[in-house]
Design an enzyme around this catalytic site. Structure first.
Site, PDB file in Angstrom:
ATOM      1  N   LYS A  25      -3.322  -0.151 -24.783  1.00 36.50           N
ATOM      2  CA  LYS A  25      -3.800  -0.317 -26.167  1.00 36.50           C
ATOM      3  C   LYS A  25      -2.580  -0.278 -27.089  1.00 36.50           C
ATOM      4  CE  LYS A  25      -8.444   1.343 -25.070  1.00 36.50           C
ATOM      5  NZ  LYS A  25      -8.480   2.099 -23.813  1.00 36.50           N
ATOM      6  N   ASP A  47      -7.855  12.850 -25.077  1.00 36.99           N
ATOM      7  CA  ASP A  47      -7.883  11.449 -24.624  1.00 36.99           C
ATOM      8  C   ASP A  47      -7.227  10.639 -25.737  1.00 36.99           C
ATOM      9  OD1 ASP A  47      -8.482   8.818 -24.112  1.00 36.99           O
ATOM     10  OD2 ASP A  47     -10.526   9.201 -23.417  1.00 36.99           O
ATOM     11  N   TYR A  68       0.848  -1.201   0.000  1.00 39.16           N
ATOM     12  CA  TYR A  68       0.000   0.000   0.000  1.00 39.16           C
ATOM     13  C   TYR A  68       0.878   1.245   0.000  1.00 39.16           C
ATOM     14  CZ  TYR A  68      -5.025  -0.437   0.251  1.00 39.16           C
ATOM     15  OH  TYR A  68      -6.336  -0.590  -0.079  1.00 39.16           O
ATOM     16  N   ARG A  93      -2.776  -3.092 -18.059  1.00 36.72           N
ATOM     17  CA  ARG A  93      -4.037  -2.353 -17.951  1.00 36.72           C
ATOM     18  C   ARG A  93      -3.873  -1.271 -16.896  1.00 36.72           C
ATOM     19  NH1 ARG A  93      -7.338  -5.290 -21.044  1.00 36.72           N
ATOM     20  NH2 ARG A  93      -8.937  -3.702 -20.804  1.00 36.72           N
ATOM     21  N   THR A 118      -5.019   5.438 -21.567  1.00 31.82           N
ATOM     22  CA  THR A 118      -4.791   4.125 -20.978  1.00 31.82           C
ATOM     23  C   THR A 118      -3.396   3.693 -21.420  1.00 31.82           C
ATOM     24  OG1 THR A 118      -5.906   3.156 -22.879  1.00 31.82           O
ATOM     25  CG2 THR A 118      -7.191   3.341 -20.858  1.00 31.82           C
ATOM     26  N   GLU A 177      -0.530   4.891  -0.400  1.00 30.00           N
ATOM     27  CA  GLU A 177      -1.349   6.090  -0.667  1.00 30.00           C
ATOM     28  C   GLU A 177      -0.483   7.344  -0.580  1.00 30.00           C
ATOM     29  OE1 GLU A 177      -4.891   6.091   1.739  1.00 30.00           O
ATOM     30  OE2 GLU A 177      -5.539   4.198   0.882  1.00 30.00           O
TER      31      GLU A 177
HETATM   32  N1  DSN Z   1     -13.197  -0.107 -23.966  1.00 34.92           N
HETATM   33  C1  DSN Z   1     -12.282   0.735 -24.691  1.00 34.92           C
HETATM   34  C2  DSN Z   1     -12.311   0.450 -26.153  1.00 34.92           C
HETATM   35  O1  DSN Z   1     -12.546  -0.687 -26.501  1.00 34.92           O
HETATM   36  O2  DSN Z   1     -12.080   1.335 -26.957  1.00 34.92           O
HETATM   37  C3  DSN Z   1     -12.502   2.148 -24.401  1.00 34.92           C
HETATM   38  O3  DSN Z   1     -12.651   2.341 -23.057  1.00 34.92           O
END
Ligand code: DSN
Length: 424
Positions: free
Chosen positions: A234, A205, A59, A240, A231, A61
């Site tokens: 991707k 984003d 932990y 993740r 994120t 924080e």
């Molecule tokens: N779930 C993601 C996507 O597939 O684009 C976006 O949050």
């Protein structure tokens, strides 16, 4: 078996055979199918090892050197490494690497700069945006006054004149560009001019395109958008997780919004894996990877167009293709389900101005980040387009054995393209 797979599951098989069996089955599934889900990828064994490490026990924080728990000697260094690498790779003043994923990262931006009821402007979900860009079923649409822009019907592309008109009328405090189904380059500079005119904060984003930005295959929002969310799993090919990157002026508010505003302790194993992924993305070879993702998407788009498929905006500039199946007289959902049986994994998706419902829309969303990680190139995209076309025709004709035959061919084909962390 590879060492990495053995290392990750050696004890699991004895401790929890049910879960081990499911992980084994998922690994086989991932290796035997062609993964075209635009938001997915395959992480390296090094990223996987960091994700599965003992850092999950801790932990912490707070932020490095200002924690609410003792024993942070090494965790602080992990987080500082991740932050430093993000700053260097993207050329930003500040990075927060603690958001648990993309939706909490975006919510943190709202918390940092808006009050409930304030106006936010983003791309509409059916036009290619994201739930957290103010869509009505999301907290961001329920608690804020959300207004939306879309794409032009004739071009399938964002029209910045329309964006400017809506922004002048609605005076949003926060403007968002980026989304989940945008096949074309985002004009960050154009959005920034509009945001400046209406005195809005611009948030980019870049979840889908972060790896392309890092690898120089898509223009960067840095210098245009003072707040950038992404994120990490991707095209960036990390675990993740998520990051928020800002200029110096917006750093403090973001840090306060992530912790203590929205979250408790960061997931340190994820932070370490983000650091590993960022190091990988800084390599010269990652630039080649990013460029190949786009080449593959463009080759696949051409091959699908040649087979009579309508593509939103007519093609792609990035990793993503949005197919409108209306003229093929099959819905996106039955097509996606048939393709899954045939060994091709993707998702059904709304297309702009869709006449069908979101859970049974007209489109398919396709992405090439994962197949590019496996080493596939433009020539392979011709084969993939052929399999897609055959499977869709088989689905229309209700020829299930043809779907099984394609799945067999794809299983054989995939043997030449192993995935990291999985034994053959
Ligand atoms: N779930 C993601 C996507 O597939 O684009 C976006 O949050």
């Amino acid at each position: 078996m590879t060492d990495a797979y053995e290392a990750l599951t050696a004890n699991l098989a004895a401790a929890d055979p049910e879960i081990e069996r499911l992980i084994e089955a998922e690994g086989r599934r991932e290796s035997e199918k062609i993964r075209l889900i635009a938001s997915e990828n395959y992480v390296s064994e090094a990223v996987m090892e960091a994700t599965g490490s003992i850092l999950t026990n801790k932990y912490s924080e707070g932020y490095a050197r200002k924690r609410y728990y003792e024993g942070q000697q090494f965790i602080d260094e992990v987080e500082e490494l991740a932050i430093g690498r993000a700053k260097e790779l993207f050329g930003v003043d500040h990075a927060n690497v603690q958001p648990y994923s993309g939706s909490p990262a975006n919510l943190a931006v709202y918390l940092a700069f808006l009050k409930p009821g304030d106006t936010v402007m983003g791309m509409g979900l059916p036009m290619g945006g994201h739930l957290t860009h103010g869509w009505s079923v999301s907290a961001t649409g329920k608690w804020f006054n959300a207004v939306h822009y879309g794409v032009r019907k004739d071009t399938g592309r964002v029209d910045l004149d329309e964006v400017a008109e809506i922004a002048r009328r609605e005076r949003p405090k926060l403007m968002i560009c980026g989304g989940t189904a945008i096949p074309r380059t985002i004009d960050f500079e154009g959005f920034a001019k509009i945001a400046a005119e209406v005195d809005a904060i611009l948030m980019a984003d870049i979840a889908h395109i972060a790896g392309l930005v890092a690898g120089g295959a898509h223009p960067s929002p840095v210098g245009h958008a003072p707040v950038i969310t992404t994120t990490t799993h991707k095209t960036l090919r990390g675990p993740r997780g998520a990051m928020i990157m800002t200029d110096a002026d917006h750093a403090k508010a973001i840090d306060k919004a992530v912790f203590p505003g929205l979250q408790g302790g960061p997931h340190n194993h994820t932070t370490a894996a983000i650091a590993v992924a960022l190091r990988e993305a800084a390599r010269e070879s990652f630039r080649g990877y990013a460029a190949q993702i786009v080449k593959n998407a463009q080759a696949l788009a051409t091959a699908l167009s040649d087979r009579g498929y309508d593509l939103v905006s007519g093609g792609t500039d990035n990793h993503l293709i949005l197919v409108d199946l209306t003229s093929k007289e099959i819905g996106g959902k039955p097509a996606a389900k048939a393709l899954d049986v045939a060994g091709i994994e993707l998702n059904f998706n709304t297309v702009p101005f869709d006449q069908r419902k979101p859970f049974d829309p007209s489109g398919l969303r396709i992405g090439t980040a994962a197949v590019t990680t496996r080493g596939m190139t433009e020539g392979d995209m011709e084969l993939v387009a052929n399999w897609i076309d055959r499977a869709i025709n088989a689905a229309k004709a209700e020829k299930d054995p043809e779907l099984d035959a394609i799945a067999g061919e794809i299983r054989e084909f995939c043997k030449a393209y192993p995935i990291p962390g999985w034994h053959a």
